[in-house]
Design a protein around this motif. Structure first.
Motif, PDB file in Angstrom:
ATOM      1  N   ASN A   1     -56.272 -38.905  41.340  1.00 39.16           N
ATOM      2  CA  ASN A   1     -54.872 -39.149  41.039  1.00 39.16           C
ATOM      3  C   ASN A   1     -54.282 -37.964  40.275  1.00 39.16           C
ATOM      4  O   ASN A   1     -53.139 -37.577  40.504  1.00 39.16           O
ATOM      5  N   ASP A   2     -55.069 -37.363  39.383  1.00 38.41           N
ATOM      6  CA  ASP A   2     -54.616 -36.150  38.690  1.00 38.41           C
ATOM      7  C   ASP A   2     -54.315 -35.037  39.689  1.00 38.41           C
ATOM      8  O   ASP A   2     -53.288 -34.372  39.599  1.00 38.41           O
ATOM      9  N   ILE A   3     -55.232 -34.831  40.631  1.00 37.42           N
ATOM     10  CA  ILE A   3     -55.037 -33.770  41.617  1.00 37.42           C
ATOM     11  C   ILE A   3     -53.748 -34.005  42.404  1.00 37.42           C
ATOM     12  O   ILE A   3     -52.975 -33.070  42.646  1.00 37.42           O
ATOM     13  N   GLU A   4     -53.504 -35.252  42.775  1.00 32.50           N
ATOM     14  CA  GLU A   4     -52.313 -35.590  43.561  1.00 32.50           C
ATOM     15  C   GLU A   4     -51.014 -35.392  42.783  1.00 32.50           C
ATOM     16  O   GLU A   4     -49.957 -35.222  43.386  1.00 32.50           O
ATOM     17  N   ASN A   5     -51.072 -35.407  41.462  1.00 30.73           N
ATOM     18  CA  ASN A   5     -49.858 -35.316  40.664  1.00 30.73           C
ATOM     19  C   ASN A   5     -49.712 -34.023  39.887  1.00 30.73           C
ATOM     20  O   ASN A   5     -48.596 -33.540  39.686  1.00 30.73           O
ATOM     21  N   ILE A   6     -50.808 -33.457  39.439  1.00 30.77           N
ATOM     22  CA  ILE A   6     -50.727 -32.231  38.645  1.00 30.77           C
ATOM     23  C   ILE A   6     -50.455 -31.019  39.523  1.00 30.77           C
ATOM     24  O   ILE A   6     -49.690 -30.129  39.130  1.00 30.77           O
ATOM     25  N   VAL A   7     -51.025 -30.973  40.707  1.00 29.68           N
ATOM     26  CA  VAL A   7     -50.765 -29.837  41.608  1.00 29.68           C
ATOM     27  C   VAL A   7     -49.267 -29.723  41.931  1.00 29.68           C
ATOM     28  O   VAL A   7     -48.696 -28.633  41.811  1.00 29.68           O
ATOM     29  N   PRO A   8     -48.578 -30.824  42.295  1.00 29.94           N
ATOM     30  CA  PRO A   8     -47.130 -30.705  42.494  1.00 29.94           C
ATOM     31  C   PRO A   8     -46.384 -30.277  41.220  1.00 29.94           C
ATOM     32  O   PRO A   8     -45.428 -29.508  41.281  1.00 29.94           O
ATOM     33  N   PHE A   9     -46.843 -30.744  40.055  1.00 31.80           N
ATOM     34  CA  PHE A   9     -46.207 -30.343  38.799  1.00 31.80           C
ATOM     35  C   PHE A   9     -46.299 -28.836  38.594  1.00 31.80           C
ATOM     36  O   PHE A   9     -45.338 -28.206  38.156  1.00 31.80           O
ATOM     37  N   VAL A  10     -47.457 -28.266  38.906  1.00 29.08           N
ATOM     38  CA  VAL A  10     -47.630 -26.818  38.731  1.00 29.08           C
ATOM     39  C   VAL A  10     -46.625 -26.058  39.599  1.00 29.08           C
ATOM     40  O   VAL A  10     -45.947 -25.141  39.127  1.00 29.08           O
ATOM     41  N   GLY A  11     -46.507 -26.459  40.873  1.00 29.70           N
ATOM     42  CA  GLY A  11     -45.562 -25.782  41.770  1.00 29.70           C
ATOM     43  C   GLY A  11     -44.111 -26.066  41.423  1.00 29.70           C
ATOM     44  O   GLY A  11     -43.297 -25.139  41.314  1.00 29.70           O
ATOM     45  N   LEU A  12     -43.772 -27.334  41.248  1.00 24.70           N
ATOM     46  CA  LEU A  12     -42.385 -27.689  40.926  1.00 24.70           C
ATOM     47  C   LEU A  12     -41.971 -27.142  39.566  1.00 24.70           C
ATOM     48  O   LEU A  12     -40.838 -26.685  39.393  1.00 24.70           O
TER      49      LEU A  12
ATOM     50  N   ARG B   1     -43.149 -31.961  28.475  1.00 25.87           N
ATOM     51  CA  ARG B   1     -43.834 -32.837  27.517  1.00 25.87           C
ATOM     52  C   ARG B   1     -44.009 -34.247  28.066  1.00 25.87           C
ATOM     53  O   ARG B   1     -45.065 -34.860  27.886  1.00 25.87           O
ATOM     54  N   ILE B   2     -42.968 -34.760  28.689  1.00 28.06           N
ATOM     55  CA  ILE B   2     -43.067 -36.114  29.244  1.00 28.06           C
ATOM     56  C   ILE B   2     -44.126 -36.153  30.338  1.00 28.06           C
ATOM     57  O   ILE B   2     -44.927 -37.096  30.403  1.00 28.06           O
ATOM     58  N   PHE B   3     -44.154 -35.128  31.193  1.00 26.38           N
ATOM     59  CA  PHE B   3     -45.162 -35.119  32.251  1.00 26.38           C
ATOM     60  C   PHE B   3     -46.567 -35.074  31.662  1.00 26.38           C
ATOM     61  O   PHE B   3     -47.435 -35.866  32.053  1.00 26.38           O
ATOM     62  N   ALA B   4     -46.807 -34.150  30.737  1.00 30.07           N
ATOM     63  CA  ALA B   4     -48.149 -34.031  30.139  1.00 30.07           C
ATOM     64  C   ALA B   4     -48.536 -35.333  29.443  1.00 30.07           C
ATOM     65  O   ALA B   4     -49.670 -35.820  29.610  1.00 30.07           O
ATOM     66  N   GLY B   5     -47.621 -35.908  28.697  1.00 30.00           N
ATOM     67  CA  GLY B   5     -47.911 -37.172  28.025  1.00 30.00           C
ATOM     68  C   GLY B   5     -48.209 -38.290  28.997  1.00 30.00           C
ATOM     69  O   GLY B   5     -49.131 -39.089  28.789  1.00 30.00           O
ATOM     70  N   SER B   6     -47.447 -38.342  30.088  1.00 28.90           N
ATOM     71  CA  SER B   6     -47.673 -39.406  31.079  1.00 28.90           C
ATOM     72  C   SER B   6     -49.038 -39.276  31.735  1.00 28.90           C
ATOM     73  O   SER B   6     -49.712 -40.279  31.989  1.00 28.90           O
ATOM     74  N   ARG B   7     -49.478 -38.047  31.996  1.00 26.72           N
ATOM     75  CA  ARG B   7     -50.793 -37.861  32.630  1.00 26.72           C
ATOM     76  C   ARG B   7     -51.928 -38.207  31.661  1.00 26.72           C
ATOM     77  O   ARG B   7     -52.932 -38.781  32.059  1.00 26.72           O
ATOM     78  N   ILE B   8     -51.772 -37.868  30.404  1.00 28.91           N
ATOM     79  CA  ILE B   8     -52.795 -38.220  29.416  1.00 28.91           C
ATOM     80  C   ILE B   8     -52.856 -39.735  29.249  1.00 28.91           C
ATOM     81  O   ILE B   8     -53.939 -40.332  29.270  1.00 28.91           O
ATOM     82  N   LEU B   9     -51.688 -40.368  29.129  1.00 29.52           N
ATOM     83  CA  LEU B   9     -51.659 -41.829  29.002  1.00 29.52           C
ATOM     84  C   LEU B   9     -52.155 -42.512  30.278  1.00 29.52           C
ATOM     85  O   LEU B   9     -52.793 -43.573  30.205  1.00 29.52           O
TER      86      LEU B   9
ATOM     87  N   PRO C   1     -48.949 -53.446  34.039  1.00 30.08           N
ATOM     88  CA  PRO C   1     -48.482 -52.263  34.766  1.00 30.08           C
ATOM     89  C   PRO C   1     -48.600 -50.961  33.992  1.00 30.08           C
ATOM     90  O   PRO C   1     -47.899 -50.006  34.301  1.00 30.08           O
ATOM     91  N   SER C   2     -49.459 -50.885  32.974  1.00 23.25           N
ATOM     92  CA  SER C   2     -49.542 -49.665  32.161  1.00 23.25           C
ATOM     93  C   SER C   2     -49.842 -48.429  33.002  1.00 23.25           C
ATOM     94  O   SER C   2     -49.182 -47.393  32.858  1.00 23.25           O
TER      95      SER C   2
ATOM     96  N   PHE D   1     -47.934 -43.495  35.774  1.00 17.37           N
ATOM     97  CA  PHE D   1     -47.854 -42.735  37.027  1.00 17.37           C
ATOM     98  C   PHE D   1     -46.401 -42.502  37.400  1.00 17.37           C
ATOM     99  O   PHE D   1     -45.991 -41.383  37.728  1.00 17.37           O
ATOM    100  N   LEU D   2     -45.593 -43.558  37.346  1.00 15.68           N
ATOM    101  CA  LEU D   2     -44.187 -43.486  37.753  1.00 15.68           C
ATOM    102  C   LEU D   2     -43.398 -42.509  36.888  1.00 15.68           C
ATOM    103  O   LEU D   2     -42.573 -41.745  37.393  1.00 15.68           O
ATOM    104  N   VAL D   3     -43.663 -42.507  35.601  1.00 20.45           N
ATOM    105  CA  VAL D   3     -42.962 -41.577  34.701  1.00 20.45           C
ATOM    106  C   VAL D   3     -43.240 -40.133  35.106  1.00 20.45           C
ATOM    107  O   VAL D   3     -42.322 -39.308  35.217  1.00 20.45           O
ATOM    108  N   GLY D   4     -44.502 -39.791  35.341  1.00 19.70           N
ATOM    109  CA  GLY D   4     -44.846 -38.434  35.769  1.00 19.70           C
ATOM    110  C   GLY D   4     -44.233 -38.076  37.110  1.00 19.70           C
ATOM    111  O   GLY D   4     -43.761 -36.960  37.327  1.00 19.70           O
ATOM    112  N   TYR D   5     -44.224 -39.045  38.020  1.00 17.28           N
ATOM    113  CA  TYR D   5     -43.634 -38.828  39.345  1.00 17.28           C
ATOM    114  C   TYR D   5     -42.133 -38.564  39.229  1.00 17.28           C
ATOM    115  O   TYR D   5     -41.598 -37.665  39.875  1.00 17.28           O
ATOM    116  N   ILE D   6     -41.464 -39.332  38.393  1.00 11.79           N
ATOM    117  CA  ILE D   6     -40.019 -39.159  38.191  1.00 11.79           C
ATOM    118  C   ILE D   6     -39.725 -37.787  37.584  1.00 11.79           C
ATOM    119  O   ILE D   6     -38.738 -37.139  37.946  1.00 11.79           O
ATOM    120  N   VAL D   7     -40.574 -37.329  36.686  1.00  6.88           N
ATOM    121  CA  VAL D   7     -40.390 -35.987  36.114  1.00  6.88           C
ATOM    122  C   VAL D   7     -40.456 -34.939  37.222  1.00  6.88           C
ATOM    123  O   VAL D   7     -39.620 -34.023  37.273  1.00  6.88           O
TER     124      VAL D   7
END
Length: 155
Positions: free
Chosen positions: A78-89, A108-116, A128-129, A134-140
């Motif tokens: 799940n990290d790979i699926e979300n962090i790779v797009p964050f790096v590019g975007l 900050r919100i993205f990093a915090g959401s991935r850690i949480l 739904p924690s 996940f949704l917060v990071g995706y929205i970022v």
């Protein structure tokens, strides 16, 4: 001064680089955590890995799945699926010359959401924690993509 040097010296880029390093290190930690659980639980993915501890015994005893190992692996995927797009975007967003405070908020919100997300996945906390983190990071990521496109095409 070259444009690239100006960009590399910008506060937005330094913030981007900082938070990319944080989330990539977190993602790398997940692979170490997977290895730790594989070794401590004697659960291996491949026969050649299990051969070193089986000493001629039954490899099937060690080549199997384990719920804890699989949970850590799924969290890592799940990290790979979300962090790779964050790096590019995040990079193209930083190139779009955003306001520093807005960029910091995104990063900050993205990093915090991935850690949480990892904490809620590995603990495991009740839903739904995990879904919310996940949704917060995706929205970022969507927000950075929209802001980048808006700065280019003036939506």
């Amino acid at each position: 001064m070259s444009v690239l040097k100006q960009f590399a010296d910008s506060e937005v880029f330094r913030a981007y680089a900082t938070y990319v390093a944080v989330v990539l290190l977190k993602m790398m930690l997940m692979s170490i955590l997977t290895s730790f659980f594989r070794i401590t639980r004697k659960v291996y993915a491949n026969p050649e890995d299990a051969a070193s501890i089986s000493k001629g015994g039954d490899l099937k005893k060690y080549v199997r799945t384990d719920e804890t190992v699989e949970r850590v692996r799924r969290c890592h995927l799940n990290d790979i699926e979300n962090i790779v797009p964050f790096v590019g975007l995040g990079l193209v967003y930083a190139l779009s010359n955003p306001d520093l405070s807005t960029a910091l908020l995104h990063f900050r919100i993205f990093a915090g959401s991935r850690i949480l997300h990892s904490i809620s996945y590995l603990t495991p906390l009740p839903q739904p924690s995990r879904a919310l983190t996940f949704l917060v990071g995706y929205i970022v990521n969507v927000s950075m993509a929209y802001a980048t496109l808006r700065s280019i095409f003036y939506f």
